[in-house]
Write a protein that holds these residues in place. Sequence first.
Motif, PDB file in Angstrom:
ATOM      1  N   SER A  21      21.831  -7.420  22.623  1.00  0.00           N
ATOM      2  CA  SER A  21      22.168  -6.068  22.180  1.00  0.00           C
ATOM      3  C   SER A  21      23.298  -6.087  21.163  1.00  0.00           C
ATOM      4  N   ALA A  22      24.295  -6.932  21.420  1.00  0.00           N
ATOM      5  CA  ALA A  22      25.441  -7.005  20.513  1.00  0.00           C
ATOM      6  C   ALA A  22      25.000  -7.444  19.124  1.00  0.00           C
ATOM      7  N   ILE A  23      24.127  -8.446  19.089  1.00  0.00           N
ATOM      8  CA  ILE A  23      23.637  -8.939  17.801  1.00  0.00           C
ATOM      9  C   ILE A  23      22.751  -7.899  17.126  1.00  0.00           C
ATOM     10  N   SER A  24      21.826  -7.302  17.906  1.00  0.00           N
ATOM     11  CA  SER A  24      20.931  -6.286  17.341  1.00  0.00           C
ATOM     12  C   SER A  24      21.714  -5.065  16.875  1.00  0.00           C
ATOM     13  N   LEU A  25      22.708  -4.655  17.665  1.00  0.00           N
ATOM     14  CA  LEU A  25      23.525  -3.499  17.302  1.00  0.00           C
ATOM     15  C   LEU A  25      24.288  -3.754  16.013  1.00  0.00           C
ATOM     16  N   SER A  26      24.789  -4.962  15.868  1.00  0.00           N
ATOM     17  CA  SER A  26      25.519  -5.278  14.639  1.00  0.00           C
ATOM     18  C   SER A  26      24.585  -5.276  13.432  1.00  0.00           C
ATOM     19  N   MET A  27      23.341  -5.734  13.627  1.00  0.00           N
ATOM     20  CA  MET A  27      22.360  -5.707  12.544  1.00  0.00           C
ATOM     21  C   MET A  27      22.030  -4.266  12.160  1.00  0.00           C
ATOM     22  N   VAL A  28      21.913  -3.413  13.179  1.00  0.00           N
ATOM     23  CA  VAL A  28      21.650  -1.996  12.925  1.00  0.00           C
ATOM     24  C   VAL A  28      22.818  -1.379  12.157  1.00  0.00           C
TER      25      VAL A  28
ATOM     26  N   PHE B  76       0.797  -1.229   0.000  1.00  0.00           N
ATOM     27  CA  PHE B  76       0.000   0.000   0.000  1.00  0.00           C
ATOM     28  C   PHE B  76       0.831   1.281   0.000  1.00  0.00           C
ATOM     29  N   VAL B  77       2.062   1.218   0.553  1.00  0.00           N
ATOM     30  CA  VAL B  77       2.878   2.429   0.670  1.00  0.00           C
ATOM     31  C   VAL B  77       4.062   2.405  -0.289  1.00  0.00           C
ATOM     32  N   GLY B  78       4.717   1.231  -0.443  1.00  0.00           N
ATOM     33  CA  GLY B  78       5.849   1.119  -1.358  1.00  0.00           C
ATOM     34  C   GLY B  78       7.176   1.003  -0.630  1.00  0.00           C
ATOM     35  N   SER B  79       8.270   1.136  -1.373  1.00  0.00           N
ATOM     36  CA  SER B  79       9.607   0.909  -0.818  1.00  0.00           C
ATOM     37  C   SER B  79       9.975   1.898   0.280  1.00  0.00           C
ATOM     38  N   SER B  80       9.494   3.122   0.187  1.00  0.00           N
ATOM     39  CA  SER B  80       9.807   4.099   1.241  1.00  0.00           C
ATOM     40  C   SER B  80       9.217   3.651   2.579  1.00  0.00           C
ATOM     41  N   GLY B  81       8.009   3.095   2.530  1.00  0.00           N
ATOM     42  CA  GLY B  81       7.377   2.572   3.741  1.00  0.00           C
ATOM     43  C   GLY B  81       8.080   1.326   4.254  1.00  0.00           C
ATOM     44  N   LEU B  82       8.456   0.434   3.319  1.00  0.00           N
ATOM     45  CA  LEU B  82       9.191  -0.777   3.704  1.00  0.00           C
ATOM     46  C   LEU B  82      10.489  -0.407   4.411  1.00  0.00           C
ATOM     47  N   SER B  83      11.204   0.540   3.844  1.00  0.00           N
ATOM     48  CA  SER B  83      12.461   0.988   4.430  1.00  0.00           C
ATOM     49  C   SER B  83      12.225   1.580   5.820  1.00  0.00           C
ATOM     50  N   ALA B  84      11.178   2.393   5.954  1.00  0.00           N
ATOM     51  CA  ALA B  84      10.875   3.038   7.243  1.00  0.00           C
ATOM     52  C   ALA B  84      10.571   2.009   8.323  1.00  0.00           C
ATOM     53  N   VAL B  85       9.717   1.036   7.995  1.00  0.00           N
ATOM     54  CA  VAL B  85       9.341   0.012   8.968  1.00  0.00           C
ATOM     55  C   VAL B  85      10.549  -0.860   9.325  1.00  0.00           C
ATOM     56  N   SER B  86      11.331  -1.228   8.312  1.00  0.00           N
ATOM     57  CA  SER B  86      12.490  -2.091   8.544  1.00  0.00           C
ATOM     58  C   SER B  86      13.506  -1.440   9.472  1.00  0.00           C
ATOM     59  N   ILE B  87      13.860  -0.194   9.193  1.00  0.00           N
ATOM     60  CA  ILE B  87      14.880   0.493   9.990  1.00  0.00           C
ATOM     61  C   ILE B  87      14.370   0.762  11.410  1.00  0.00           C
ATOM     62  N   SER B  88      13.134   1.258  11.513  1.00  0.00           N
ATOM     63  CA  SER B  88      12.572   1.563  12.836  1.00  0.00           C
ATOM     64  C   SER B  88      12.428   0.312  13.681  1.00  0.00           C
ATOM     65  N   ALA B  89      11.989  -0.778  13.053  1.00  0.00           N
ATOM     66  CA  ALA B  89      11.799  -2.032  13.788  1.00  0.00           C
ATOM     67  C   ALA B  89      13.123  -2.546  14.347  1.00  0.00           C
ATOM     68  N   GLN B  90      14.217  -2.325  13.640  1.00  0.00           N
ATOM     69  CA  GLN B  90      15.523  -2.750  14.143  1.00  0.00           C
ATOM     70  C   GLN B  90      15.916  -1.964  15.385  1.00  0.00           C
ATOM     71  N   ILE B  91      15.591  -0.670  15.409  1.00  0.00           N
ATOM     72  CA  ILE B  91      15.898   0.144  16.587  1.00  0.00           C
ATOM     73  C   ILE B  91      15.040  -0.285  17.766  1.00  0.00           C
ATOM     74  N   VAL B  92      13.747  -0.519  17.507  1.00  0.00           N
ATOM     75  CA  VAL B  92      12.842  -0.969  18.568  1.00  0.00           C
ATOM     76  C   VAL B  92      13.307  -2.313  19.115  1.00  0.00           C
TER      77      VAL B  92
END
Length: 456
Positions: free
Chosen positions: A256-263, A48-64
């Motif tokens: 955290s170490a694993i999540s931080l490396s993914m980020v 419904f939103v496109g790649s900009s939305g996919l990118s936003a959700v992906s990056i934000s979800a990694q921080i969360v």
Amino acid sequence: MSNDRKLTNDLTEGHVGKKLLVFALPFMLSNALQMIYNMVDMVVVGKFVGSSGLSAVSISAQIVMLMTTLCMGFSTSGQVYISQLTGAGNKEGIKKAVGTLFSTLMIGAVIMSIIGIVGSNTFLHLLNTPSESIAQANTYMYICSGGIIFTFGYNMVSAVLRGMGDSKRPFMFVAIASVINLVLDLLFVGPLKMGVAGAALATIIGQAVSFLWALYFLYKNKASFSLDFKKESFKIDRPTLKVLVKLGVPFALQSSAISLSMVFVSGLVNTFGVFASATFGVGTKVSQIPGIMGQSIGMAVSSMVGQNMGAGKQERAKHTVHVGLMFTTCIYTLMGVIFFLFPSQIFSIFTNEQEVIDLSRMFVTSMLLGFPAMAFMSPINAFIQGIGFATFSFVTALLDGIVIRITLSWFLGIFLNLGLFGFFLGYSLAAYGTTIPAAVYFFSGMWRKRKMLTQS
């Protein structure tokens, strides 16, 4: 039959393979729903939103996810400690563990919520978030950070029940959140056109309802935990907190170490633009398909090992890991064949944009090279968690996340000039950094000399 017997599942007797599989099935269903729960945001937003939305959700979800590592670390420590207390038959210890775990995690949730809201924009810029996605990513971060207390809450109750050998109720909690998230996602992002904000709201509302039901379940069965839900029940017991911190901090730092490396890898990938960012987001979700099945086996192995080690049954604990390895090897082999044959078709579920679909083969190729390590990692790391050796888990996680994933991604992508493929490959191959030392520790038998938490 008493409530206590209903909630406690003795994992120290019976056929290991059958016991493990039956105990793991609700985890598989639960984690499958949680995977769907997480993927629904990506699929609906992508369509419904496109790649900009996919990118936003992906990056934000990694921080969360990085912020929730405190919850996951202490939940794991609670599960391990309670499983050993259950194996030893220590009801008073279980009572103190539940009350202390609850209060500690609620305090942590408030702190993480404030950090997420205040630091959102700074975090997103540090990750090179594409300009097309920055506003949407901030919106997603604000909403999810505000509701992080619900994530902490239902993970806490589920960890307590898993430690006592109950894998069915945690499945029900996740089922509630998943169904609500799916329905609200389709409504908010589709007809109501709320975009990324709708996806975030759907997630938080699902988690809130799930947590409230989990809390109600805890109240209805308070006798099984020796809780009366008075203020004194949730008083932080210092000796118990010491055990939970001793386990929880290394487990939290491990995650955290694993999540931080993914980020960090995500930040490198994001420099290639919104389509590369969307591909990485979809790819990491796709890799969760075999991952959640392996994780489910690992969760069952951890509880079984904890109870059996608490009961002094070392050989049964060892055999549990061998059976778990057989299951995870079959899972990763089957899923590897499917991913190799149908990468474009799988990625097209999430997006219609050809640029992302064209990059699917590149990501899948790198992902498959890490599958052998992933197959071994879940049951062996679960064993190390089950015996309560949190320091070892932390050290191997540092090796995986900080030393190998970050260094290897930089080395392959930038130093060897492999670009985007190098980043994907470094992300995948890092799993060997955890698996190899953990396998050496397990198969060498060095673990036999360790004291259990209940003996400390």
